[in-house]
Design an enzyme around this catalytic site. Structure first.
Site, PDB file in Angstrom:
ATOM      1  N   ASP A 164     -23.003  99.307  60.705  1.00  0.00           N
ATOM      2  CA  ASP A 164     -24.042  99.289  60.002  1.00  0.00           C
ATOM      3  C   ASP A 164     -24.996  98.671  60.649  1.00  0.00           C
ATOM      4  O   ASP A 164     -26.317  98.581  60.375  1.00  0.00           O
ATOM      5  CB  ASP A 164     -23.743  98.200  58.841  1.00  0.00           C
ATOM      6  CG  ASP A 164     -24.702  98.176  57.784  1.00  0.00           C
ATOM      7  OD1 ASP A 164     -25.154  99.030  57.324  1.00  0.00           O
ATOM      8  OD2 ASP A 164     -25.086  96.809  57.448  1.00  0.00           O
TER       9      ASP A 164
ATOM     10  N   HIS B 105     -27.996  99.655  58.382  1.00  0.00           N
ATOM     11  CA  HIS B 105     -28.222  98.165  58.104  1.00  0.00           C
ATOM     12  C   HIS B 105     -28.307  97.944  56.522  1.00  0.00           C
ATOM     13  O   HIS B 105     -29.228  97.301  55.923  1.00  0.00           O
ATOM     14  CB  HIS B 105     -29.400  97.776  58.652  1.00  0.00           C
ATOM     15  CG  HIS B 105     -29.277  96.005  58.994  1.00  0.00           C
ATOM     16  ND1 HIS B 105     -29.673  95.420  60.008  1.00  0.00           N
ATOM     17  CD2 HIS B 105     -28.798  95.043  58.226  1.00  0.00           C
ATOM     18  CE1 HIS B 105     -29.662  94.200  60.135  1.00  0.00           C
ATOM     19  NE2 HIS B 105     -29.072  94.019  58.880  1.00  0.00           N
TER      20      HIS B 105
ATOM     21  N   ALA C  55     -22.288  93.114  61.294  1.00  0.00           N
ATOM     22  CA  ALA C  55     -22.626  91.832  61.349  1.00  0.00           C
ATOM     23  C   ALA C  55     -23.836  91.861  62.110  1.00  0.00           C
ATOM     24  O   ALA C  55     -25.097  91.873  61.463  1.00  0.00           O
ATOM     25  CB  ALA C  55     -21.931  90.895  61.929  1.00  0.00           C
ATOM     26  N   ARG C  56     -23.881  92.018  63.455  1.00  0.00           N
ATOM     27  CA  ARG C  56     -25.024  92.297  64.249  1.00  0.00           C
ATOM     28  C   ARG C  56     -25.056  93.212  65.449  1.00  0.00           C
ATOM     29  O   ARG C  56     -23.755  93.079  66.063  1.00  0.00           O
ATOM     30  CB  ARG C  56     -25.611  90.892  64.704  1.00  0.00           C
ATOM     31  CG  ARG C  56     -26.575  89.922  63.681  1.00  0.00           C
ATOM     32  CD  ARG C  56     -27.624  90.625  63.585  1.00  0.00           C
ATOM     33  NE  ARG C  56     -28.646  90.054  62.740  1.00  0.00           N
ATOM     34  CZ  ARG C  56     -28.801  90.114  61.377  1.00  0.00           C
ATOM     35  NH1 ARG C  56     -27.917  91.149  60.771  1.00  0.00           N
ATOM     36  NH2 ARG C  56     -29.497  89.626  60.219  1.00  0.00           N
TER      37      ARG C  56
ATOM     38  N   ILE D  54     -19.102  85.343  55.110  1.00  0.00           N
ATOM     39  CA  ILE D  54     -18.464  86.964  54.848  1.00  0.00           C
ATOM     40  C   ILE D  54     -17.130  87.198  55.576  1.00  0.00           C
ATOM     41  O   ILE D  54     -16.368  87.896  54.642  1.00  0.00           O
ATOM     42  CB  ILE D  54     -19.542  88.076  55.753  1.00  0.00           C
ATOM     43  CG1 ILE D  54     -20.962  87.612  54.966  1.00  0.00           C
ATOM     44  CG2 ILE D  54     -19.333  89.355  55.384  1.00  0.00           C
ATOM     45  CD1 ILE D  54     -22.266  88.025  55.630  1.00  0.00           C
TER      46      ILE D  54
ATOM     47  N   GLU E  16     -32.882  98.904  66.178  1.00  0.00           N
ATOM     48  CA  GLU E  16     -33.117  99.606  64.917  1.00  0.00           C
ATOM     49  C   GLU E  16     -34.515 100.193  64.587  1.00  0.00           C
ATOM     50  O   GLU E  16     -35.405  99.450  64.898  1.00  0.00           O
ATOM     51  CB  GLU E  16     -32.494  98.572  63.790  1.00  0.00           C
ATOM     52  CG  GLU E  16     -31.125  98.143  63.865  1.00  0.00           C
ATOM     53  CD  GLU E  16     -30.512  97.184  62.851  1.00  0.00           C
ATOM     54  OE1 GLU E  16     -31.338  96.970  62.093  1.00  0.00           O
ATOM     55  OE2 GLU E  16     -29.478  96.866  63.066  1.00  0.00           O
TER      56      GLU E  16
END
Ligand code: NAD
Ligand code: MLT
Length: 308
Positions: free
Chosen positions: A253, A276, A228-229, A149, A258
């Site tokens: 994101d 996300h 990403a995370r 990515i 979450e």
């Protein structure tokens, strides 16, 4: 053979599996429900919603494979699965273009205040002065993590005439050169970049790779992106940097928890957030579902897996 799909999966993947196996689609199961159910199944197919915990693995007496329709396998207890001889596969390529495009969309939205301007106009306000943006042309983008990515993001940003700095301990100078990326350190990126985007897995080395020390080094017009995370950028330190005006904005994101309703920066004006959505395109969801279905079919029929 029986396959359990416990997160929503694109129809193309479901029907492929149905051609070969008895398929049960049950989403939104609690850990207790999954522990009770998993015992009957030979394969489990998930996205990011299902937590494949040690308890789930211990109860999974017939399970041969867990298929993750996506990249990150951080919601699977890999050690427990390996100990039990259960194969874990992911779909590393199917959503990379979508995640890269989402990153670029977040960068541009942040640069031009598009979400805030959209909300303002829909509230019947005409506030042009409040939404002065910046160009990305000629600016420097720091890319931390130059894998699938990160590389696609760098390529797209070069198309918009951005200069790219990169940090990735597993990428050679030669490879970086072929990508047109100047390899450097995280701290140098923090000091020099106008935009910084992270594209690593979440590991003990990458957790908080952008922390208070790096925010202190950043330029006042720096803007950071995390598609990403959650946890790669320290959320508390990011909130503090934004509140203190040390940086100009953030586009996020993914979150440590979450949904991120208690996240410390969620209400700050110059932060834009999405739930996300990096892989949420029609194309990516078909790609990852089909890829994982093919892996499950191969393994349950005695063959091998490509993406272990
Ligand atoms: P990848 O494995 O292709 O690339 C990851 C890169 O990170 C590799 O080049 C690796 O060398 C590098 N890396 C590892 N440790 C590092 C460190 N300590 N410092 C710097 N670089 C390091 O993975 P990818 O497919 O590019 O995915 C990147 C991230 O994006 C993953 O966390 C993945 O889960 C996430 N992702 C998110 C979404 C989304 O919906 N937001 C979608 C797809 C992927
Ligand atoms: C991934 O790791 O592939 C992403 O987080 C996207 C997803 O889980 O759907």
């Amino acid at each position: 053979m029986k396959v359990l799909i416990s997160d929503s999966l694109s129809e193309e993947g479901v029907s492929k599996l149905q051609e070969h196996f008895d398929v049960d689609v049950s989403t939104g199961l609690s850990e207790d429900e999954l522990v009770e159910k998993i015992v009957d199944f030979d394969a489990l197919v998930i996205r990011s919603g299902t937590q494949v915990t040690k308890r789930v693995i211990e109860a999974a007496d017939n399970l041969k494979i867990v298929g993750r329709a996506g990249v990150g396998v951080d919601n699977i207890n890999i050690d427990a699965a390996t100990e039990k001889g259960i194969i874990v596969v992911n779909a590393p390529e199917g959503n990379m273009l979508s995640a890269a495009e989402h990153t670029i969309a977040m960068m541009m939205s942040m640069a031009r205040n598009i979400p805030q301007a959209n909300a303002s106009l829909k509230a019947k306000k005409w506030e042009r002065k409040n939404f002065m943006g910046v160009e990305v042309n000629g600016k420097t983008l720091g890319v931390i993590g130059l894998g699938r990515i990160g590389a696609e993001v760098a390529k797209r940003a070069q198309g918009m005439e951005m200069d790219i700095l990169g940090y990735d301990p597993f990428v050679t100078e030669e490879r970086a050169k072929s990508m047109g990326v100047e390899l450097t350190t995280v701290d140098d990126i923090a000091k020099r970049a106008d935009f910084i985007t992270v594209h690593t897995p979440l590991t003990k080395e990458t957790r908080n790779i952008l922390d208070a020390a790096q925010f202190d080094m950043m330029k006042g017009n720096a803007r950071v992106i995390n598609c990403a995370r959650g946890g790669i950028i320290n959320e508390e330190a990011l909130a503090d940097a934004l509140k203190a005006g040390k940086i100009a904005g953030a586009a996020i994101d993914v979150f440590t928890s979450e949904p991120p309703f208690d996240c410390p920066f969620i209400d700050i004006d110059n932060v834009i957030v999405t739930p996300h959505l990096g892989a949420s395109t029609e194309e990516a969801q078909v790609n990852v579902a089909v890829s994982v279905a093919e892996e499950v079919i191969s393994v349950l029929n005695g063959g091998s897996a490509r993406n272990t």
